[in-house]
Design an enzyme around this catalytic site. Structure first.
Site: not given
Ligand code: HEM
Ligand SMILES: *[C@@H]1O[C@H](CO)[C@@H](O)[C@H](O)[C@H]1NC(C)=O
Length: 319
Positions: A69, A65, A156, A55, A67, A63, A87, A60, A247
């Site tokens: 962040s 890309g 999302p 997750r 990177d 938001v 988060n 990461d 799965d």
């Protein structure tokens, strides 16, 4: 003339830089094995860290890309992505990245980016819990910016319907099918009650509970999740049987109306995605292949490469 030629060449080479398989083969040959070892040990102690790392990589990449962040700590003047309600209190596994980074700094100082460590860690979590293996191109560089308000604008929401989910994923370059395929990640790990309590008590004017949720599941969830705001907010597994295994049972659960989030069950309710859910529920192997491909794509969203960004010394702080 010569100057502009050199200028042209350097701009081309830096904008052409892209992720590569075995990026650290020369500079830090043990990089991928060190990540795998650390993640394997961490997940053996706490299996919940596998979904947590997957997750974190997703959050990461959506938001700014992939990177790194999401790993940056806040400063007194700048609340980082970690501070966002999407988060804070639910993203975990930061210590696994920090331990891995410390090992790698000792092996090959300032060579392996935090964004790559997180991407490798998510890949290893998928292998350990789902037996799904894929080669992952690397060479991501770490960003220097992390801003809390950007998170909710880019991720999302759990109350999105299939249409909004498809739009959100399209804005990051994914097809509807890839969106449904990646949602299979909700076959393991947990969610806080607050992310789905809207479905349990006062759904809308005509229905107390979401009619697209199996009534016995709703009753069981009500016994764990108090209806009033400000009360306790425990976590509940996305899927009850084998909650640590990745799965396709996520899709089989949706067919039984046992999706946890609105954004899960909508994939079966919506005409535009139901067929994909049925196929993934039926063909496990095909889903794992598509999931692996979609993970490689997820890992390439908006990456910094070449001389962009930096390689952090400490994943929580810019250099
Ligand atoms: C389709 C849109 C998605 C939405 C709306 C969504 C939303 C959420 C929410 C609300 C939670 C629970 C957070 C909490 O309350 O503790 C969650 C957990 C999780 N999500 Fe998603 N997610 C989506 C897609 C993804 C994708 C693409 C991945 C990875 C490929 C992913 C991986 C996970 C995992 C593994 C967990 C469990 C985390 C843990 O156990 O610590 N999700 N997601
Ligand atoms: C409540 O939700 C159900 C199921 O989604 C829907 O059929 C119904 O029209 C909704 N009622 C109102 C008043 O929005």
């Amino acid at each position: 003339m010569l100057f502009s030629l050199i200028f042209l060449c350097t701009t081309i080479s830096s904008s052409m830089a892209s992720l590569q398989l075995g990026f650290y083969q020369q500079t830090c040959p043990l990089a991928e094995s060190i990540v795998r070892l650390t993640v394997t040990e961490a997940v053996a102690v706490d299996p919940g860290l596998a979904p947590a790392l997957l997750r974190m990589h997703f959050h990461d990449c959506f938001v700014r890309g992939c990177d790194g962040s999401v790993l940056l700590e806040s400063t007194p003047t700048n609340p980082s992505e970690r501070e966002s309600p999407a988060n804070k209190g639910s993203l975990r596994g930061f210590e696994v990245i920090d331990i891995t980074k410390a090992n790698l700094e000792w092996q090959c100082p300032q060579t392996v980016s935090c964004a790559d460590i997180l991407a490798f860690a998510a890949r290893d979590a998928v292998l350990l819990t789902g037996g799904i293996e894929y080669a992952l191109p690397s060479g991501r560089r770490d960003g220097r910016v992390s801003s809390a308000p950007e998170v909710v604008k880019n991720l999302p929401s759990p109350v999105f319907d299939a249409e909004k989910l498809a739009q959100n994923f399209a804005s990051k370059g994914f097809t509807r099918r890839e969106m449904v395929t990646l949602s299979g990640a909700h076959s393991f790990g947990v969610s806080h009650c607050s992310s789905f309590v809207n479905r349990l008590y006062s759904f809308n004017a005509t229905h107390a509970q979401d009619p697209s949720m199996d009534p016995s599941l709703a009753a069981r969830l009500r016994s764990m999740c108090p209806g009033r705001a400000g009360g306790p907010n425990p976590t509940v597994p996305f899927v009850n049987r084998f909650p640590h295994k990745l799965d396709n049972k996520y899709y089989r659960n949706l067919k039984k109306m046992k999706g946890l989030l609105t954004s899960d069950q909508t994939l079966l309710s919506s005409q535009s995605t139901a067929g994909i859910v049925w196929r993934h529920a039926k063909h496990h192997h095909k889903w794992t292949d598509e999931f692996a491909a979609a993970m490689v794509k997820l890992g390439s969203v908006g990456v910094l490469t070449g001389d962009e960004g930096e390689v952090r010394k400490n994943c929580g702080f810019v250099n």
